[in-house]
Design a protein around this motif. Structure first.
Motif, mmCIF file in Angstrom:
data_model
loop_
_atom_site.group_PDB
_atom_site.id
_atom_site.type_symbol
_atom_site.label_atom_id
_atom_site.label_comp_id
_atom_site.label_asym_id
_atom_site.label_seq_id
_atom_site.Cartn_x
_atom_site.Cartn_y
_atom_site.Cartn_z
ATOM 1 N N HIS A 164 0.835 -1.191 0.000
ATOM 2 C CA HIS A 164 0.000 0.000 0.000
ATOM 3 C C HIS A 164 0.881 1.256 0.000
ATOM 4 O O HIS A 164 1.952 1.286 0.612
ATOM 5 C CB HIS A 164 -0.909 0.033 1.230
ATOM 6 C CG HIS A 164 -1.865 -1.108 1.295
ATOM 7 N ND1 HIS A 164 -2.942 -1.237 0.447
ATOM 8 C CD2 HIS A 164 -1.904 -2.202 2.110
ATOM 9 C CE1 HIS A 164 -3.612 -2.342 0.738
ATOM 10 N NE2 HIS A 164 -2.995 -2.946 1.735
ATOM 11 N N MET A 165 0.427 2.291 -0.675
ATOM 12 C CA MET A 165 1.153 3.556 -0.718
ATOM 13 C C MET A 165 0.710 4.412 0.471
ATOM 14 O O MET A 165 -0.477 4.681 0.642
ATOM 15 C CB MET A 165 0.897 4.293 -2.032
ATOM 16 C CG MET A 165 1.288 3.511 -3.273
ATOM 17 S SD MET A 165 1.128 4.463 -4.811
ATOM 18 C CE MET A 165 -0.626 4.854 -4.806
ATOM 19 N N ILE A 166 1.664 4.852 1.291
ATOM 20 C CA ILE A 166 1.394 5.604 2.504
ATOM 21 C C ILE A 166 2.094 6.962 2.431
ATOM 22 O O ILE A 166 3.251 7.048 2.010
ATOM 23 C CB ILE A 166 1.886 4.865 3.763
ATOM 24 C CG1 ILE A 166 1.315 3.453 3.824
ATOM 25 C CG2 ILE A 166 1.540 5.643 5.020
ATOM 26 C CD1 ILE A 166 -0.161 3.381 4.112
ATOM 27 N N ALA A 167 1.405 8.021 2.844
ATOM 28 C CA ALA A 167 2.004 9.351 2.935
ATOM 29 C C ALA A 167 1.750 9.899 4.331
ATOM 30 O O ALA A 167 0.624 9.858 4.826
ATOM 31 C CB ALA A 167 1.413 10.295 1.887
ATOM 32 N N ALA A 168 2.800 10.397 4.968
ATOM 33 C CA ALA A 168 2.679 10.914 6.331
ATOM 34 C C ALA A 168 3.476 12.197 6.465
ATOM 35 O O ALA A 168 4.354 12.504 5.652
ATOM 36 C CB ALA A 168 3.177 9.872 7.340
ATOM 37 N N MET A 169 3.161 12.959 7.520
ATOM 38 C CA MET A 169 3.903 14.174 7.836
ATOM 39 C C MET A 169 4.678 13.948 9.126
ATOM 40 O O MET A 169 4.276 13.150 9.977
ATOM 41 C CB MET A 169 2.944 15.367 7.982
ATOM 42 C CG MET A 169 2.141 15.648 6.728
ATOM 43 S SD MET A 169 1.041 17.075 6.908
ATOM 44 C CE MET A 169 2.246 18.414 6.954
ATOM 45 N N ILE A 204 -1.424 16.698 0.790
ATOM 46 C CA ILE A 204 -2.687 16.678 0.045
ATOM 47 C C ILE A 204 -2.479 16.084 -1.346
ATOM 48 O O ILE A 204 -3.267 15.255 -1.816
ATOM 49 C CB ILE A 204 -3.279 18.096 -0.051
ATOM 50 C CG1 ILE A 204 -3.745 18.559 1.334
ATOM 51 C CG2 ILE A 204 -4.427 18.141 -1.057
ATOM 52 C CD1 ILE A 204 -4.194 20.011 1.375
ATOM 53 N N SER A 205 -1.409 16.504 -1.993
ATOM 54 C CA SER A 205 -1.120 15.997 -3.337
ATOM 55 C C SER A 205 -0.944 14.487 -3.331
ATOM 56 O O SER A 205 -1.453 13.790 -4.216
ATOM 57 C CB SER A 205 0.147 16.674 -3.883
ATOM 58 O OG SER A 205 0.491 16.151 -5.154
ATOM 59 N N SER A 206 -0.258 13.969 -2.328
ATOM 60 C CA SER A 206 -0.045 12.521 -2.256
ATOM 61 C C SER A 206 -1.356 11.770 -2.072
ATOM 62 O O SER A 206 -1.601 10.748 -2.729
ATOM 63 C CB SER A 206 0.914 12.187 -1.100
ATOM 64 O OG SER A 206 2.220 12.636 -1.380
ATOM 65 N N VAL A 207 -2.222 12.267 -1.171
ATOM 66 C CA VAL A 207 -3.501 11.591 -0.936
ATOM 67 C C VAL A 207 -4.355 11.606 -2.203
ATOM 68 O O VAL A 207 -5.006 10.611 -2.549
ATOM 69 C CB VAL A 207 -4.251 12.236 0.241
ATOM 70 C CG1 VAL A 207 -5.625 11.578 0.428
ATOM 71 C CG2 VAL A 207 -3.446 12.105 1.526
ATOM 72 N N ARG A 208 -4.342 12.719 -2.909
ATOM 73 C CA ARG A 208 -5.128 12.806 -4.154
ATOM 74 C C ARG A 208 -4.584 11.870 -5.224
ATOM 75 O O ARG A 208 -5.314 11.478 -6.138
ATOM 76 C CB ARG A 208 -5.145 14.250 -4.653
ATOM 77 C CG ARG A 208 -5.882 15.189 -3.704
ATOM 78 C CD ARG A 208 -5.981 16.598 -4.244
ATOM 79 N NE ARG A 208 -6.861 16.662 -5.406
ATOM 80 C CZ ARG A 208 -7.255 17.794 -5.964
ATOM 81 N NH1 ARG A 208 -6.864 18.963 -5.476
ATOM 82 N NH2 ARG A 208 -8.046 17.787 -7.013
ATOM 83 N N GLN A 209 -3.313 11.504 -5.096
ATOM 84 C CA GLN A 209 -2.718 10.552 -6.037
ATOM 85 C C GLN A 209 -2.983 9.104 -5.644
ATOM 86 O O GLN A 209 -2.551 8.183 -6.342
ATOM 87 C CB GLN A 209 -1.206 10.793 -6.123
ATOM 88 C CG GLN A 209 -0.809 12.091 -6.780
ATOM 89 C CD GLN A 209 0.678 12.374 -6.652
ATOM 90 O OE1 GLN A 209 1.502 11.453 -6.671
ATOM 91 N NE2 GLN A 209 1.034 13.635 -6.516
ATOM 92 N N GLY A 210 -3.683 8.903 -4.515
ATOM 93 C CA GLY A 210 -4.037 7.550 -4.110
ATOM 94 C C GLY A 210 -3.262 7.003 -2.941
ATOM 95 O O GLY A 210 -3.469 5.848 -2.550
ATOM 96 N N TYR A 211 -2.379 7.818 -2.355
ATOM 97 C CA TYR A 211 -1.666 7.380 -1.157
ATOM 98 C C TYR A 211 -2.602 7.423 0.053
ATOM 99 O O TYR A 211 -3.416 8.336 0.175
ATOM 100 C CB TYR A 211 -0.469 8.288 -0.878
ATOM 101 C CG TYR A 211 0.726 8.046 -1.765
ATOM 102 C CD1 TYR A 211 1.874 7.437 -1.271
ATOM 103 C CD2 TYR A 211 0.714 8.417 -3.111
ATOM 104 C CE1 TYR A 211 2.979 7.208 -2.077
ATOM 105 C CE2 TYR A 211 1.810 8.194 -3.932
ATOM 106 C CZ TYR A 211 2.937 7.594 -3.406
ATOM 107 O OH TYR A 211 4.019 7.368 -4.211
ATOM 108 N N TYR A 212 -2.483 6.450 0.949
ATOM 109 C CA TYR A 212 -3.189 6.526 2.213
ATOM 110 C C TYR A 212 -2.546 7.630 3.055
ATOM 111 O O TYR A 212 -1.344 7.592 3.322
ATOM 112 C CB TYR A 212 -3.086 5.206 2.984
ATOM 113 C CG TYR A 212 -3.861 4.039 2.405
ATOM 114 C CD1 TYR A 212 -4.768 4.207 1.362
ATOM 115 C CD2 TYR A 212 -3.683 2.759 2.917
ATOM 116 C CE1 TYR A 212 -5.474 3.133 0.859
ATOM 117 C CE2 TYR A 212 -4.388 1.674 2.410
ATOM 118 C CZ TYR A 212 -5.278 1.866 1.378
ATOM 119 O OH TYR A 212 -5.977 0.800 0.869
ATOM 120 N N GLY A 213 -3.339 8.594 3.491
ATOM 121 C CA GLY A 213 -2.809 9.671 4.314
ATOM 122 C C GLY A 213 -2.758 9.255 5.776
ATOM 123 O O GLY A 213 -3.633 8.535 6.266
#
Length: 330
Positions: A164-169, A204-213
Motif C-alpha cells: 500500500h502507498m502511505i504518505a505521512a507528515m 494533500i497531493s499525495s492523498v489525491r494521487q491515491g496514497y493513504y494519508g
C-alpha cells in the motif's frame, strides 16, 4: 542510507517523492557517538527473543521515567487536567506504565526496520481491518486519523510492506542522526514522508494521487486557526483542518490507534468506522469530533498515549499555561 543486510545506500532528496533522508559524513563525528551507542543497543535488543527483552525494557523504561523529570512532570500535569477522576496513585501508575511501554514499542519498530516484515506480521492483531479492505475495494481515498501512541509509525510501515502507498507528515528531531535513522526506517517499505516545514500541500497531493494519508490530530499548533474545544475533562486548541482535507482529497477519514500489549508481546491495531458525519460540519464541530475520536481510542489504553507531549500548551486568554504553573507537581 539503509543499514539493512549490510547494504549502504545514500539517497538524495527529491521533492516529487517527498522527503528522503540523506546520510552525512558529519554523523561519524564524536558528537554523535552517544547516538550511535543508542542505535547499537536498540539493534541488539531487537535481536533478542521478545519474551526475554520485554521485561528488561519494561524495567528500563520505568527507570528512565523516574529520571526524566520534565517529561514525567508534563505527563502528570496532562493527566491531572484530562483525567481528574484518577487519584494521584493512579496517575503515577499510568505514568509508570507509559514509560514502561516506550522502549518496548521503539525496539519493535527497530525490529520492523531490520527484519522480514512477514515475521513481524505474526505478532500483529488488526481490529477492524475489513474497513480498509472495503474502502480499497471501492477505490476510496483514505486518511487515517492517528492519535499519538508510542507505536504510531508501525501500522503505516506494515501497510507499506504489503504494497500500500502511505504518505505521512513528520517533525524533524533535534538530533540529526536519530532523525535520519528513524525517517530511513519509516521509509523502508516505500511511501512518502513530508516535512511539516513544507506545509500541508505535498501531503494533500499525495492523498489525491491515491496514497493513504496518515494524519496526527492531537498536537498543539497554537491559537491561530485553532478552535478551543473539549478534550477529555479539559479543553484543547485543535485545528479543524480535517474538513478541508476530506474535501480537497475526496477522502474518507478512518480513526486508527496502535497498542503494544506487553503481556502478549503483540501489536494491536484498532480501526473505527469512517467519520462520514463531518462533510458539512462547522469548524468547532470538526475539532470536537477529532478530539472525541482520540478520547474513544485512548481511554481503554491510557498508558499507550504520549501524555508527555505539551498537549495543553495553548490556553484561553487570561489562563496560565499548565506546564509553567508552580502549584502543581513542582
Amino acid at each position: 542510507m539503509l543499514f539493512f543486510k549490510g547494504i549502504i545506500v545514500i539517497n538524495k532528496n527529491k521533492h516529487n517523492t517527498g522527503f528522503i533522508p540523506v546520510f552525512h559524513s558529519s554523523f561519524l563525528k564524536p558528537k554523535y557517538w552517544r547516538s550511535w551507542l543508542v542505535i547499537g543497543i536498540l539493534i541488539s535488543m531487537a535481536m533478542l527473543p521478545v519474551k526475554m527483552r520485554d521485561p528488561i525494557l519494561s524495567r528500563l523504561g520505568k527507570f528512565i521515567g523516574k529520571s526524566a523529570k520534565n517529561a514525567r512532570r508534563r505527563t502528570l500535569i496532562n493527566l491531572f487536567y484530562c483525567l481528574p477522576e484518577l487519584s494521584e496513585i493512579q496517575r503515577e501508575e499510568v505514568t509508570d506504565r507509559m514509560f514502561s511501554t516506550v522502549p518496548q514499542a521503539i525496539v519493535m519498530m527497530t525490529e520492523l526496520g531490520m527484519r522480514n516484515p512477514a515475521r513481524l506480521r505474526q505478532r500483529v492483531d488488526w481490529y477492524g481491518r475489513e474497513i480498509i479492505d472495503e474502502l480499497q475495494a471501492k477505490k476510496e481515498n483514505i486518511i487515517f486519523l492517528v492519535p499519538h501512541s508510542w507505536c504510531l509509525d508501525m501500522p503505516a510501515m506494515l501497510l507499506a510492506s504489503e504494497g500500500h502507498m502511505i504518505a505521512a507528515m513528520f517533525h524533524n528531531q533535534s538530533d540529526l542522526l536519530m532523525d535520519y535513522m528513524w525517517n530511513t526506517i519509516r521509509r523502508r517499505f516505500g511511501g512518502r514522508i513530508h516535512s511539516r516545514n513544507d506545509g500541508i500541500k505535498p501531503f494533500i497531493s499525495s492523498v489525491r494521487q491515491g496514497y493513504y494519508g496518515y494524519y496526527l490530530p492531537d498536537q498543539d499548533h497554537g491559537a491561530k486557526n485553532s478552535e478551543f474545544v473539549d478534550f477529555f475533562a479539559t479543553y484543547k486548541a485543535t485545528m479543524p483542518v480535517l474538513g478541508r482535507l476530506m474535501k480537497v482529497c475526496q477522502a474518507r477519514v478512518v480513526p486508527l490507534f496502535s497498542v503494544y500489549n506487553s503481556a502478549t508481546h503483540r501489536l494491536e491495531i484498532y480501526l473505527r468506522q469512517p467519520m462520514d458525519d463531518l462533510i458539512n460540519a462547522s469548524n468547532k464541530t470538526l475539532a470536537r469530533r477529532m478530539n472525541e475520536e482520540v478520547e474513544i481510542l485512548v481511554r481503554p489504553h491510557l498508558e499507550q498515549y504520549t501524555w508527555s507531549l505539551k498537549l495543553l500548551k495553548t490556553r484561553k486568554e487570561g489562563e496560565i499555561e499548565p506546564y509553567i504553573r508552580k502549584d502543581i507537581y513542582p
